[in-house]
Enzyme design. Structure first.
Site, PDB file in Angstrom:
ATOM      1  N   GLU A  64       7.222  -2.879  -4.386  1.00 28.48           N
ATOM      2  CA  GLU A  64       5.932  -3.186  -4.906  1.00 28.48           C
ATOM      3  C   GLU A  64       5.927  -2.917  -6.309  1.00 28.48           C
ATOM      4  OE1 GLU A  64       6.842  -1.064  -2.227  1.00 28.48           O
ATOM      5  OE2 GLU A  64       5.910  -2.345  -0.518  1.00 28.48           O
ATOM      6  N   HIS A  95      -1.740   5.663   5.807  1.00 30.49           N
ATOM      7  CA  HIS A  95      -2.170   4.356   6.053  1.00 30.49           C
ATOM      8  C   HIS A  95      -3.967   4.244   6.036  1.00 30.49           C
ATOM      9  CE1 HIS A  95       1.656   3.447   6.803  1.00 30.49           C
ATOM     10  NE2 HIS A  95       1.655   2.192   7.031  1.00 30.49           N
TER      11      HIS A  95
END
Lengths: 324, 316
Positions: free
Chosen positions: B52, B122
């Site tokens: 990322e 998450h």
């Protein structure tokens, strides 16, 4: 290498040296605020590498970036004007030492975060490859950056997408104060090979050697053979930055500093050119830097009311710190 | 989800400098990115490795060369991992270079907030962090706004973060009308007019607020303002509303401490004509969403808390 080419390399290295020596004085005297990370000692790397680039190629630079920017062709007057925080600087006084860059010369920023340029350079290399006209990107970083995960991620992206980028590791043996062997497992070049890149090591105090090996690696990049890695062994003659210099903080063995200073790349190439040539170039360079100092000291300062100018390229209403 | 997918198709068709990159974008794992690889090819749709930080700055480099990358993050909390690359790199280039360069990147968070059962790592809604750092940030609450804001984000010359609330991506409660209007950044929307109290509702809570306002409609007349863009915030629209109603309740999926709701309430207290203390309905301080559904739901703001806050503010 022709004598003309050697003279050009010498002139470029001397320009950086003279510029940085003047800056170091100005930083210690407080005329340059904050501090600078002098490139003194490492000139052969920037000059040797950039001698193999055209104006259409790109570089990413670092916190120790003045040498890269000058070697890529930046006007020393405007670089110094930036360091003095004036409107004549490349960044109109908004960047300073760690961010000074003339983007018209393909300099994709000088970056204050170690290892940050590799991924930015990879993105630029992807676009260069898509354009299909053989432009390449060189990403400079130090040995300290080899411990940054994002740089290793960037190696991977460059390798899987076969990008035209040359990663140049300026191994000056210290990550600020941490010695190379205390901070880096394995070796920088061997790590690069692990990503399937062609990796070479070169004496970073020999500008002609740097130029030669860079030329070979850049040619590979231009031919679409994917990324390459060049480790240059070099040394910074002064400390990490000017503030440490000012405080007299030195963590290196004095004998080690002396040994590396004896290998000064400017003196070495100067010896090949002869005293007359050297004296002539040195005089001209001194004049250039004198002129840059004069120019920068007379450049106008930005207006405090414009402190957040350029925050956005587009529009956004920004509220002030106090609303009465 | 369909609206955002249509927006991406439309913008990639309209401008060949628009690229898409991220994890699993080729197969369209999030739904938002489906069908793009077959249509636009590998030159414009890049499946990235799980890097990322590098691919976020890769987008910055491509943007500096004139491209308009859209970078997808399938998990909202990946924004923490790339905070440096967004806030300290992409965002700062314009000012640090004295305007020499712009970085037109769009960060698409295709699933922000709790997804019921995805637990601690998450389930966050980190848009307040980006807003605080000055990143242009949008949080659409309807499919039409998701479409229109996403297209504006891609066209904007600055980095823009788009947070699509998970609750809406998976919901069919609000049908995709198929609207294809561009929604400008920085413009709030008054979804319901009323004179007694203003509710600022963000993202999935737009639906919550509409539901609560309707259920109370026989007793109070509630005005609902959806900021749509959380930074830069449309203060003029909110000022007009609050100066009319004199009362304010904010419902927002951020944590209480320094969340978006805190800023809205603080601004109202400083600048607006209030007749009652403003209130926030948000997550508790420092929330970590637990796995068990009852615990998850206990921490995420909902209609009950909003109803209580409205009642308390109006002394019903």
């Amino acid at each position: 290498m022709t004598r003309e080419h050697q003279m050009a390399l010498y002139r470029s290295m001397k320009l950086i040296r003279e510029f940085e020596e003047r800056c170091l004085d100005m930083a210690i005297a407080g005329e340059i605020i904050g501090g600078i990370h002098p490139y003194i000692g490492q000139e052969a790397v920037a000059v040797g590498v950039c001698s193999q680039l055209t104006e259409r190629d790109f570089i990413t630079s670092t916190h120790r970036g003045h040498g890269h920017v000058l070697a890529k062709g930046a006007d020393p007057r405007r670089l110094l004007a930036e360091l003095l925080g004036t409107l004549e600087g490349f960044n109109k006084g908004r960047g300073g030492s760690m961010h000074a860059a003339d983007m018209k010369l393909g300099i994709l920023g000088a970056n204050g975060i170690v290892g940050a340029g590799g991924a930015i350079g990879s993105g630029a290399a992807w676009v260069a490859k898509a354009r299909g006209n053989s432009e390449v990107v060189v990403s400079f970083f130090g040995d300290g950056a080899m411990s940054q995960g994002v740089l290793l991620e960037a190696f991977n992206l460059a390798a899987i997408w076969s990008l035209p980028i040359l990663f140049v590791c300026e191994n000056n043996m210290y990550a600020t104060s941490l010695k190379l062997e205390s901070g880096l497992a394995g070796s920088a070049a061997r790590r690069a090979e692990g990503f399937g890149m062609v990796a070479r090591t070169v004496d970073g105090m020999d500008v002609e050697a740097v130029a030669d090996v860079t030329g070979e690696l850049i040619q590979r990049c231009r031919e679409g053979k994917g990324p390459a890695f060049l480790e240059c062994s070099t040394y910074r003659f002064f400390g990490h930055h000017s503030v440490l210099e000012l405080l007299g903080v030195e963590f290196r063995d004095p004998d080690e500093v002396v040994r590396w200073r004896e290998r000064d790349p400017i003196v070495a190439l100067g010896a090949k050119l002869g005293d007359d040539v050297v004296a002539e170039i040195d005089e001209a360079v001194k004049g250039t830097i004198d002129e840059a100092v004069e120019f920068a000291k007379n450049a106008p300062s930005p207006d405090p009311k414009d402190a957040l100018m350029y925050l956005y390229s587009g529009t956004a209403a920004v509220r002030p710190g106090v609303i009465l | 989800m369909h609206a955002m997918n249509r927006a991406l198709h439309a913008e990639m068709a309209a401008d060949e400098d628009v690229l898409l990159l991220g994890e699993d974008v080729g197969v369209g794992a999030s739904g938002v990115t489906s069908g793009l690889l077959p249509r636009f090819g590998r030159e414009r749709v890049l499946d990235t490795p799980l890097s990322e930080q590098a691919f976020t700055s890769f987008g910055t480099g491509a943007a500096m060369m004139g491209k308009k990358p859209v970078i997808e993050f399938q998990i909202s909390t990946l924004i923490y991992l790339v905070f440096e690359q967004i806030v300290n790199q992409a965002h700062k280039f314009s000012l640090m270079t004295g305007g020499q360069v712009s970085v037109p990147v769009t960060y698409l968070v295709a699933g922000s907030g709790s997804r019921s059962g995805w637990a601690g790592q998450h389930s966050d809604s980190p848009y307040s962090l980006l807003a605080q750092a000055g990143i242009k940030t949008v949080v659409p609450g309807t499919p039409a706004d998701a479409y229109g804001l996403f297209r504006s984000a891609i066209r904007d010359p600055d980095p823009v973060a788009v947070f699509a609330p998970s609750a809406l991506l998976e919901s069919t409660a609000v049908p995709d009308s198929g609207a294809e209007e561009i929604v400008p950044l920085g413009e709030a929307n008054v979804l319901r007019e009323g004179g007694d109290l203003t509710v600022v509702a963000v993202g999935q809570h737009v639906g919550t607020a509409l539901e609560v306002a309707d259920s109370l409609s026989d007793r109070v007349d509630i005005e609902i303002v959806d900021p749509r863009t959380v930074y830069p915030f449309d203060w003029d629209c909110l000022r007009k509303s609050v100066n009319k109603t004199g009362r304010l309740v904010v419902i927002d999926d951020s944590n209480r401490m320094c969340g978006l709701g805190a800023e809205i309430v603080a601004t109202a207290a400083e600048e607006f004509d209030l007749v009652a203390p403003p209130r926030r309905v948000c997550r508790p301080d420092g929330t970590v969403i637990p796995y068990a559904l009852a615990l998850d739901k206990a921490l995420v703001p909902g209609p009950e808390q909003l109803m209580q806050a409205i009642s308390a503010t109006l002394k019903l």
